[in-house]
Design a protein around this motif. Structure first.
Motif, PDB file in Angstrom:
ATOM      1  N   TYR A  89      26.339  41.576  31.078  1.00  0.00           N
ATOM      2  CA  TYR A  89      27.685  41.297  30.589  1.00  0.00           C
ATOM      3  C   TYR A  89      28.388  40.326  31.526  1.00  0.00           C
ATOM      4  CZ  TYR A  89      27.167  45.625  27.854  1.00  0.00           C
ATOM      5  OH  TYR A  89      26.731  46.605  26.992  1.00  0.00           O
ATOM      6  N   ARG A  90      29.273  39.529  30.941  1.00  0.00           N
ATOM      7  CA  ARG A  90      30.188  38.735  31.758  1.00  0.00           C
ATOM      8  C   ARG A  90      31.349  39.638  32.171  1.00  0.00           C
ATOM      9  NH1 ARG A  90      30.772  33.240  31.950  1.00  0.00           N
ATOM     10  NH2 ARG A  90      29.679  32.973  29.970  1.00  0.00           N
ATOM     11  N   VAL A  91      31.628  39.678  33.474  1.00  0.00           N
ATOM     12  CA  VAL A  91      32.679  40.522  34.033  1.00  0.00           C
ATOM     13  C   VAL A  91      33.579  39.653  34.901  1.00  0.00           C
ATOM     14  CG1 VAL A  91      33.165  42.423  35.638  1.00  0.00           C
ATOM     15  CG2 VAL A  91      31.310  42.634  33.971  1.00  0.00           C
ATOM     16  N   LEU A  92      34.884  39.880  34.820  1.00  0.00           N
ATOM     17  CA  LEU A  92      35.839  39.156  35.658  1.00  0.00           C
ATOM     18  C   LEU A  92      36.451  40.120  36.666  1.00  0.00           C
ATOM     19  CD1 LEU A  92      37.258  36.487  36.287  1.00  0.00           C
ATOM     20  CD2 LEU A  92      39.020  37.114  34.630  1.00  0.00           C
ATOM     21  N   VAL A  93      36.382  39.739  37.931  1.00  0.00           N
ATOM     22  CA  VAL A  93      37.067  40.471  39.007  1.00  0.00           C
ATOM     23  C   VAL A  93      38.336  39.696  39.296  1.00  0.00           C
ATOM     24  CG1 VAL A  93      36.926  41.300  41.382  1.00  0.00           C
ATOM     25  CG2 VAL A  93      34.883  41.340  39.923  1.00  0.00           C
ATOM     26  N   ASP A  94      39.457  40.178  38.763  1.00  0.00           N
ATOM     27  CA  ASP A  94      40.714  39.429  38.870  1.00  0.00           C
ATOM     28  C   ASP A  94      41.219  39.333  40.298  1.00  0.00           C
ATOM     29  OD1 ASP A  94      41.435  38.867  35.981  1.00  0.00           O
ATOM     30  OD2 ASP A  94      41.185  41.028  35.893  1.00  0.00           O
ATOM     31  N   VAL A  95      41.047  40.411  41.073  1.00  0.00           N
ATOM     32  CA  VAL A  95      41.518  40.436  42.465  1.00  0.00           C
ATOM     33  C   VAL A  95      40.344  40.816  43.357  1.00  0.00           C
ATOM     34  CG1 VAL A  95      43.194  41.371  44.086  1.00  0.00           C
ATOM     35  CG2 VAL A  95      43.805  41.139  41.665  1.00  0.00           C
ATOM     36  N   PRO A  96      39.563  39.839  43.839  1.00  0.00           N
ATOM     37  CA  PRO A  96      38.402  40.173  44.663  1.00  0.00           C
ATOM     38  C   PRO A  96      38.798  40.857  45.958  1.00  0.00           C
ATOM     39  CG  PRO A  96      38.686  37.786  44.485  1.00  0.00           C
ATOM     40  CD  PRO A  96      39.715  38.401  43.618  1.00  0.00           C
ATOM     41  N   ALA A  97      37.990  41.837  46.346  1.00  0.00           N
ATOM     42  CA  ALA A  97      38.213  42.594  47.576  1.00  0.00           C
ATOM     43  C   ALA A  97      37.035  42.362  48.509  1.00  0.00           C
ATOM     44  CB  ALA A  97      38.344  44.077  47.239  1.00  0.00           C
ATOM     45  N   PRO A  98      37.169  42.726  49.795  1.00  0.00           N
ATOM     46  CA  PRO A  98      36.009  42.631  50.691  1.00  0.00           C
ATOM     47  C   PRO A  98      34.838  43.433  50.127  1.00  0.00           C
ATOM     48  CG  PRO A  98      38.007  43.038  51.945  1.00  0.00           C
ATOM     49  CD  PRO A  98      38.381  43.181  50.507  1.00  0.00           C
ATOM     50  N   CYS A  99      33.641  42.867  50.181  1.00  0.00           N
ATOM     51  CA  CYS A  99      32.470  43.533  49.611  1.00  0.00           C
ATOM     52  C   CYS A  99      32.061  44.717  50.488  1.00  0.00           C
ATOM     53  CB  CYS A  99      31.307  42.556  49.504  1.00  0.00           C
ATOM     54  SG  CYS A  99      31.564  41.271  48.257  1.00  0.00           S
TER      55      CYS A  99
END
Length: 315
Positions: free
Chosen positions: A263-273
């Protein structure tokens, strides 16, 4: 009560087939099935190592007498139902494909799990007892034809069993994310030592739990493996891969068949991995810019990752 039912998992593929008059191809379950008299899309279980595209063509021909060709992927979903008369609770991962007829003629069958095949208008379909996944595919209200179990069993996402040649075999359904952030970076995970593909970069995701929908499983895995909160955008495709002698932490070869929805997924607010599932199959997670991704050697990406990023047009 259904709490004592034994859990069973399977992967199945089905055909959404419409003719020029707008009618849909449906089949009726016979007295030999667990749901006699119920109508559904033609299709059935994916054999070990079989590509689901081949399954839907094979099963449609067997159940209806028609030869079809796959034209696209319509939907991926899961359902859980109880079959007390057989003593099982069955979780089915269903891959629903759009198909077109190439030829043949409708047939009825005797002594098989389905006994009738018919073209039905949407109005006619609304009057039939339909399996919920079939009603969803046709856009009509489902009937109460499936009995849910009292409890959802807690079982592994796959179970290796001895095959006909004595080698253990396992079939597993999984969901993976082609996850990007607003800057266009893509999120990948690195496979830990001791697992197939160790050291390679992989998509976040993994096997779905018993009774779990693929989209929900994917977002759960995204948090567990990378610490990111994402939202589903679209279903990109399904990949099927067989490794006839996979070697993992079990310590012995397994004839492994993986069917994976991505699936295509959007992470709107990326956080530290952050890898939350310490000691599992993921040892690292990081964001890659498009140029970095294109610069990775082909042998540093798992097969499903390379296929998925091509489908998402990220390389």
């Amino acid at each position: 009560m259904t709490t004592t039912l034994a859990p069973l998992r399977r992967i199945a593929a089905y055909a959404v087939c419409a003719d020029s008059a707008g009618r849909f191809l449906l089949v009726r379950a016979s007295d030999r099935s667990g749901t006699p008299g119920i109508w559904s899309l033609p299709g059935g279980a994916v054999d070990h190592g079989e590509d689901p595209n081949h399954t839907v063509v094979r099963e449609t021909a067997a159940e209806t007498g028609l030869s079809v060709t796959v034209t696209g992927l319509h939907d991926v979903l899961a359902d859980l139902r109880a079959l007390p008369e057989r003593g099982i609770a069955i979780h089915t991962d269903r891959l629903v494909y759009r198909v077109a007829v190439r030829g043949g003629r409708l047939i009825d069958r005797v002594g098989q799990p389905t006994d009738l095949a018919r073209w039905c208008t949407p109005a006619e379909a609304r009057t039939l007892p339909l399996r919920p996944f079939t009603a969803r595919a046709l856009g009509v209200p489902p009937g109460p034809v499936d009995l849910p179990p009292d409890e959802t069993p807690d079982v592994p996402s796959f179970h290796a069993v001895p095959g006909p040649d004595g080698l253990h075999r396992a079939q597993r359904f999984a969901a993976y994310a082609v996850a990007t952030d607003p800057a266009g970076r893509i999120l990948l995970t690195r496979v830990a030592d001791g697992y197939p593909g160790a050291g390679c970069w992989h998509l976040p995701g993994g096997g779905t739990d018993f009774g779990e929908q693929p989209g929900a499983a994917l977002l759960r895995e995204l948090v567990e493996e990378t610490g990111q909160q994402g939202r589903l955008v679209e279903l990109l495709g399904v990949a099927s891969h067989r490794d006839a002698a996979s070697l993992g932490p079990e310590g012995y070869p397994i004839d492994w068949h993986g069917v994976r929805a991505f699936y295509r997924v959007l992470v709107d607010v990326p956080a530290p991995c952050v890898v939350g599932d310490v000691g599992g199959s993921t040892c690292e997670a990081r964001w890659f810019a498009r140029d970095e991704l294109r610069g990775l050697p082909a042998d540093r990406l798992t097969e499903v990752t390379a296929e998925a990023v091509r489908a998402a047009r990220l390389t």
